[in-house]
Motif scaffolding. Structure first.
Motif, PDB file in Angstrom:
ATOM      1  N   UNK A 486       0.985  -1.159   0.012  1.00  0.00           N
ATOM      2  CA  UNK A 486       0.177   0.231   0.459  1.00  0.00           C
ATOM      3  C   UNK A 486       0.981   1.622   0.360  1.00  0.00           C
ATOM      4  N   UNK A 487       1.934   1.127   0.895  1.00  0.00           N
ATOM      5  CA  UNK A 487       3.006   2.387   0.503  1.00  0.00           C
ATOM      6  C   UNK A 487       3.621   2.303  -0.136  1.00  0.00           C
ATOM      7  N   UNK A 488       3.987   1.778  -1.357  1.00  0.00           N
ATOM      8  CA  UNK A 488       5.568   2.139  -2.429  1.00  0.00           C
ATOM      9  C   UNK A 488       5.342   1.946  -3.669  1.00  0.00           C
ATOM     10  N   UNK A 489       3.938   2.704  -3.475  1.00  0.00           N
ATOM     11  CA  UNK A 489       4.315   3.680  -4.616  1.00  0.00           C
ATOM     12  C   UNK A 489       4.282   6.095  -4.157  1.00  0.00           C
ATOM     13  N   UNK A 490       4.235   5.756  -2.274  1.00  0.00           N
ATOM     14  CA  UNK A 490       4.665   6.971  -1.812  1.00  0.00           C
ATOM     15  C   UNK A 490       6.019   7.059  -1.940  1.00  0.00           C
ATOM     16  N   UNK A 491       6.519   5.658  -1.874  1.00  0.00           N
ATOM     17  CA  UNK A 491       8.579   5.476  -0.685  1.00  0.00           C
ATOM     18  C   UNK A 491       9.512   5.495  -1.756  1.00  0.00           C
ATOM     19  N   UNK A 497      14.076   3.992  -4.632  1.00  0.00           N
ATOM     20  CA  UNK A 497      14.123   2.355  -3.983  1.00  0.00           C
ATOM     21  C   UNK A 497      14.519   1.362  -4.045  1.00  0.00           C
ATOM     22  N   UNK A 498      15.085   1.783  -6.390  1.00  0.00           N
ATOM     23  CA  UNK A 498      15.163  -0.075  -6.932  1.00  0.00           C
ATOM     24  C   UNK A 498      16.116  -0.873  -6.294  1.00  0.00           C
ATOM     25  N   UNK A 499      17.209  -0.826  -5.930  1.00  0.00           N
ATOM     26  CA  UNK A 499      17.869  -1.532  -4.658  1.00  0.00           C
ATOM     27  C   UNK A 499      16.977  -2.117  -4.220  1.00  0.00           C
ATOM     28  N   UNK A 500      16.332  -1.274  -2.819  1.00  0.00           N
ATOM     29  CA  UNK A 500      15.894  -2.071  -1.849  1.00  0.00           C
ATOM     30  C   UNK A 500      14.469  -2.852  -2.106  1.00  0.00           C
ATOM     31  N   UNK A 501      13.879  -2.689  -3.415  1.00  0.00           N
ATOM     32  CA  UNK A 501      12.929  -3.417  -3.440  1.00  0.00           C
ATOM     33  C   UNK A 501      13.129  -4.244  -4.636  1.00  0.00           C
ATOM     34  N   UNK A 502      14.860  -4.088  -5.115  1.00  0.00           N
ATOM     35  CA  UNK A 502      14.707  -5.025  -5.715  1.00  0.00           C
ATOM     36  C   UNK A 502      15.256  -6.336  -4.879  1.00  0.00           C
ATOM     37  N   UNK A 503      16.016  -6.040  -4.509  1.00  0.00           N
ATOM     38  CA  UNK A 503      16.906  -7.242  -2.733  1.00  0.00           C
ATOM     39  C   UNK A 503      15.682  -8.185  -2.333  1.00  0.00           C
ATOM     40  N   UNK A 504      14.564  -6.741  -1.499  1.00  0.00           N
ATOM     41  CA  UNK A 504      13.413  -7.665  -0.510  1.00  0.00           C
ATOM     42  C   UNK A 504      12.549  -8.329  -2.197  1.00  0.00           C
ATOM     43  N   UNK A 505      11.963  -8.409  -2.798  1.00  0.00           N
ATOM     44  CA  UNK A 505      10.921  -8.645  -4.014  1.00  0.00           C
ATOM     45  C   UNK A 505      12.109 -10.280  -4.860  1.00  0.00           C
ATOM     46  N   UNK A 539       2.471  -9.037  -6.995  1.00  0.00           N
ATOM     47  CA  UNK A 539       2.579  -8.774  -8.189  1.00  0.00           C
ATOM     48  C   UNK A 539       2.565  -6.941  -7.823  1.00  0.00           C
ATOM     49  N   UNK A 540       1.966  -5.828  -7.193  1.00  0.00           N
ATOM     50  CA  UNK A 540       1.840  -5.111  -7.023  1.00  0.00           C
ATOM     51  C   UNK A 540       3.443  -4.297  -6.439  1.00  0.00           C
ATOM     52  N   UNK A 541       4.045  -4.727  -6.189  1.00  0.00           N
ATOM     53  CA  UNK A 541       4.942  -4.055  -5.596  1.00  0.00           C
ATOM     54  C   UNK A 541       5.953  -3.643  -6.946  1.00  0.00           C
ATOM     55  N   UNK A 542       6.112  -4.426  -7.595  1.00  0.00           N
ATOM     56  CA  UNK A 542       7.467  -5.390  -8.859  1.00  0.00           C
ATOM     57  C   UNK A 542       6.765  -4.653 -10.224  1.00  0.00           C
ATOM     58  N   UNK A 543       5.817  -3.848 -10.067  1.00  0.00           N
ATOM     59  CA  UNK A 543       4.217  -3.217 -10.717  1.00  0.00           C
ATOM     60  C   UNK A 543       5.200  -2.451 -10.468  1.00  0.00           C
ATOM     61  N   UNK A 544       4.846  -1.229  -9.930  1.00  0.00           N
ATOM     62  CA  UNK A 544       4.980  -0.243  -9.482  1.00  0.00           C
ATOM     63  C   UNK A 544       6.644   0.232  -9.406  1.00  0.00           C
TER      64      UNK A 544
END
Length: 967
Positions: A486-491, A497-505, A539-544
């Motif tokens: 729910x927060x990823x777009x704001x984040x 946040x490319x490296x941050x969410x790449x690692x987490x995903x 689904x939502x996070x990699x798309x964002x």
């Protein structure tokens, strides 16, 4: 000089990354131009080897006719391990100009292959040092560097089962903290690369590793269970020293290393650290240290090399230092420091005290209504640091292997505190989080909303500490998937946040269940079933991320995971197009929940099916972006079937939502599950639900992030603004009115009487409701993207001017292409809108309430203005297509007259306008005789309609408003 150049070169989102294992990294750059409307028409990249000699390139792309300036893939010869590659760029633009070569940039490869490891996992010999001992381990080795040849390069590749700090010859190897971070350790364990060239000296050298439990062995989760991943702390290190004559030496962890304890007696994530400075071993990581009392090490069995990967995330570091703003003594007699900001990190302090002096400090977020420091919401987490002084002079300390969420610090045992209080200059708060580049800005005319924006930013900083945690203070601090999605777009607006969410995903994909379900938290230390809205993070996070950065690699890597989640849902329901079975959190913490329940009143099956449709639509769109035609067809059809099933199940035949909750209406609108007249009715009824609740929400984790979008996007922006500005409970500004400096978990974490919500679950730093930031940026300021073109290649700018609530707003975002900015100011009916569009992009700017005639840019008539590619009037106003550059538009907004008076306007205010007063006299002449008018004149039109004594009907009020709008 041509006035055109390529700048800000990055590789895999980073400036000069050290030690990456990506074999075909992606290069991005930005353009600077002194002309409006600049587009890239061609580029050339040249790559050089270690020597940086571009006259002997490793690869030269030659001139490429392309406007692509982000995510350009290296496609030259196979990269060598442990090698630095330099690159530079030149570009051609739409005006036929050729730039000079850019400044050179570089990246350096890591080991690239797992068989490149010569090191062994080591841990203290169990017969000499108890593997379960609480003190941190110290591991060390001395070695000799050649004295007959100079060192040209020295790199350490290291990681740990636990967390570690690395020292060479008594100096820290980097500023990184809590390495190697938290991953799904059994699948993926990051190693770090350190450039220690400057630390290696001819002759004798020493290497030291300080090794703590970290996430690997701390009791993460809710079971108070240590050894979640393994019982043994261990370290792995490999040093490569390269000399000027081309020779190389390798020093690696093996059984020749030695082990001991040091000053850290205890350290865990939740509970804090105990440090006995009397036990410090001075010089322990230096070459000549006497290690005769140290113990042997052994190879740690059970740890393989198969999970090792190069660092993906940005490192965790101290990013800011805060000084206490106050010291006070509480009614209970405690000595307390106020940092002025709810923060995440650690306290550093300086003291001169007798040997063995015990100083303790404990961290908390708030004070209770009596003014005493409050620890109840920490649950079992202690957040406590204990320090035993070494004595003999001034000494300084900050914890090594833990972090706390706090604003207030209770200090016990500090010398002289009883007589003189605590000296503020002896303490400093070090803010710790993943070191992401700030990319977002927002400001408006209301100081309370600006504080809300600050709270959103601080909430993200506090909870983006290697993983996107839900909260940073109690015994949880877990990567909840629902909060992240729910927060990823704001984040991603706020920070790179490319490296941050790449690692987490990548961890999410690794932890996904075989049937496609997704754990509640990533990394998974909780287990359990899969829930709608939580598992949809797959689904939502990699798309964002794709939308913000155009990252087709990550989207492609995660695509099978995305499909598996949708297919998991399809297999769950009694009907393959509905999700009406299994466990769900529902609209978590919604205010329409039944007493003693955390789950809102919106039916769980409605929430689950809405997300089923939403994720299916995203998978369809991702298939289109990736060119996967079969999947595009399959998930396109499935989406239509799920959407129809949602309508059949949850919307009555007359077009009304079967569930009368705010969240039910929000999801139907936000996920485009209703169309035409049904959509119009659902939107109107959502608006009515808000208005009838006196502009208060009842939504929870699921409905709240989309609520204002659903209103603004369907003609009720004024209601959304009033909802935002609501200062009474429940509303975003309620916590601001209570002095919050971060986002709360509950709307009433502190109640009106100063008491608290239950201790059980009451975080004062919980970022999920900060998702309102996305609406502030996109709708209030008007900075949005064209969703059909990722990464802000084509920008959509459309400020929604708030009804007399805000006089200006502005936002900026540093995209992959450069800085985008929009700001507006309203002065009566006069509007000024300023925009900044980076080179190699275009923008659509919608100026609401404008007409082409009378619209000016920087004082000039619109016709012939450089950079304005087209202008057309629409039902909303004027639609402009703009090239890059900075613009300032001014116009008189005729629509402002239509919204000048509303049902909330007071009669006496309207009477100040002669034309408007005439309308009132026409419809309510009886107010202008006797005392009745004087009694009613301070009432709003809405109050008149609700007051039977006023004898003004709702129909009459609507007629008044319609006629006022025509003035």
């Amino acid at each position: 000089m041509t006035g055109l150049k390529a700048t800000d070169l990055t590789c895999e989102y980073q400036t000069s990354p050290l030690g990456i294992d990506i074999k075909q990294p992606r290069i991005s750059w930005q353009l600077e131009s002194d002309r409006r409307g600049t587009m890239q028409r061609g580029c050339r990249l040249v790559f050089a080897g270690e020597d940086g000699d571009f006259s002997r390139p490793v690869w030269d792309t030659g001139e490429i006719m392309s406007d692509r300036s982000i995510q350009v893939t290296y496609a030259g010869p196979e990269l060598k391990p442990r090698t630095r590659y330099h690159y530079r760029v030149k570009v051609w633009d739409s005006f036929g100009r050729e730039s000079e070569w850019s400044e050179a940039a570089w990246w350096e490869t890591g080991l690239l292959e797992q068989d490149a490891w010569q090191a062994e996992w080591i841990t203290p010999l169990a017969s000499e040092i108890d593997p379960q001992a609480e003190p941190a381990f110290l591991l060390r080795k001395s070695f000799r560097a050649r004295e007959d040849a100079s060192v040209v390069s020295a790199r350490i590749y290291a990681t740990a089962a636990g967390v570690y700090e690395l020292y060479v010859n008594g100096q820290p190897a980097s500023e990184d903290l809590l390495a190697p971070g938290w991953t799904s350790y059994q699948h993926r364990l990051q190693y770090q690369t350190y450039d220690v060239t400057a630390l290696i000296q001819p002759g004798g050298n020493g290497i030291g590793i300080m090794l703590g439990d970290g996430w690997y062995r701390s009791n993460m989760g809710f079971e108070d269970k240590n050894f979640r991943y393994g019982e043994h702390r261990a370290a792995l290190l490999q040093l490569h020293v390269r000399y000027a004559d081309g020779s190389e030496e390798v020093v690696a962890t093996d059984t020749t290393w030695k082990a001991s304890f040091g000053a850290i007696q205890y350290s865990t994530i939740y509970h804090g650290e105990t440090y006995d400075a009397r036990e410090e071993q001075e010089g322990w990581s230096e070459a000549e240290f006497d290690e005769s009392g140290w113990k042997p090490v052994q190879v740690c069995e059970g740890l393989s090399m198969d999970a090792l990967i190069a660092q993906e995330n940005s490192p965790t570091r101290v990013t800011q230092t805060l000084r206490p703003v106050a010291y006070f003594k509480t009614p209970a007699g405690d000595h307390v420091l106020d940092m002025g900001q709810n923060m995440v990190g650690r306290m550093r302090f300086t003291v001169s005290a007798p040997t063995g002096t015990r100083i303790e400090w404990k961290h908390a977020e708030v004070l209770d209504k009596e003014g005493n420091i409050y620890f109840g919401n920490l649950r079992p987490a202690k957040q406590k640091v204990i320090y035993f002084a070494k004595g003999g002079g001034s000494e300084t300390y900050a914890p090594h292997f833990t972090f706390m969420g706090f604003r207030y610090v209770k200090v016990e045992g500090y010398p002289g505190a009883e007589e003189y209080g605590l000296p503020l200059d002896a303490f400093a708060g070090e803010v710790i989080h993943t070191d992401m580049e700030p990319t977002g800005e927002f400001e408006c005319s209301d100081a309370r909303v600006n504080q809300l924006q600050s709270n959103i930013m601080w909430g993200q900083r506090g909870n983006f500490l290697d993983v996107p945690t839900d909260c940073p203070q109690r015994d949880e601090r877990l990567g909840w998937t629902g909060d992240a999605q729910v927060f990823i777009s704001t984040a991603l607006f706020n920070y790179q946040g490319g490296p941050f969410f790449t690692k987490w995903l990548h961890d999410l994909k690794a932890e996904q269940f075989p049937n496609g379900g997704v754990p509640f938290v990533i990394p998974d230390v909780v287990g359990g079933a899969s829930s709608a809205a939580w598992g949809d993070a797959a689904v939502i996070c990699p798309w964002t991320v794709y939308q913000y950065y155009g990252d087709t690699w990550l989207l492609s890597e995660q695509f099978e995971s995305m499909k598996k989640w949708v297919e998991f849902i399809r297999a769950q329901g009694e009907n393959e197009y509905l999700w009406n079975t299994g466990f769900h959190f529902g609209d978590w913490l919604a205010l329409d929940a039944k007493e003693n329940s955390y789950v809102g009143a919106t039916p769980k099956a409605l929430v689950a099916t809405a997300y089923y449709a939403y994720s299916t639509r995203i998978v369809r769109d991702a298939a289109r972006a990736l060119g996967r035609e079969d999947d595009l067809h399959t998930y396109g059809e499935l989406y239509e079937q799920v959407k129809q099933a949602f309508q059949d199940e949850f919307i009555t035949k007359n077009g009304r939502m079967a569930s009368p909750t705010q969240t039910a209406h929000v999801l139907a609108l936000a996920f485009d599950l209703v169309d035409g007249s049904v959509r119009t009715r659902v939107a109107r009824e959502l608006n009515d639900l808000i208005v009838e609740n006196d502009y208060h929400l009842t939504t929870g984790f699921v409905g709240t992030p989309y609520l204002c979008f659903a209103l603004s996007g369907n003609g009720y922006h004024d209601t959304a603004v009033k909802l935002l500005m609501q200062e009474s409970y429940p509303g975003w500004l309620y916590s601001v009115s209570k002095g919050a400096t971060t986002i709360w978990e509950h709307w009433d974490s502190i109640k009106a009487d100063g008491s608290f919500w239950s201790d059980d679950m009451n975080s004062f730093n919980h970022y999920a409701y900060g998702a309102i930031g996305d609406w502030l940026y996109r709708k209030v300021a008007g900075l949005d993207m064209d969703v059909s073109v990722p990464a802000f290649k084509h920008i959509h700018l459309e400020p929604y001017f708030g009804l007399k609530k805000l006089s200006f707003a502005k936002a900026a975002h540093r995209s992959m292409y450069g800085r985008i900015a929009v700001g507006w100011r309203v002065d009566g009916a006069n509007i000024e809108v300023s925009v900044e569009i980076p080179p190699n992009t275009t923008a659509e700017l919608v100026l609401r309430g404008a007409y082409v005639h009378g619209l000016k840019e920087s004082g000039h008539e619109l016709a012939g203005v450089d950079g304005v590619q087209s202008a057309a009037e629409t039902g909303q106003g004027v639609r402009l297509i703009l090239g890059s550059g900075c613009y300032t538009f001014t116009y008189m907004n005729k629509d402002m007259f239509r919204i000048r008076y509303t049902e909330d306007s007071r009669v006496d205010e309207i009477m100040n306008d002669e034309a408007a007063a005439a309308v009132l006299r026409k419809y309510i002449p009886h107010f202008f005789v006797g005392a009745g008018f004087h009694f009613m004149k301070k009432s709003s039109l809405k109050q008149l309609a609700e007051n039977t004594m006023a004898r003004i009907s709702r129909e009459q009020i609507n007629a008044i408003l319609e006629e006022l709008a025509s003035l």
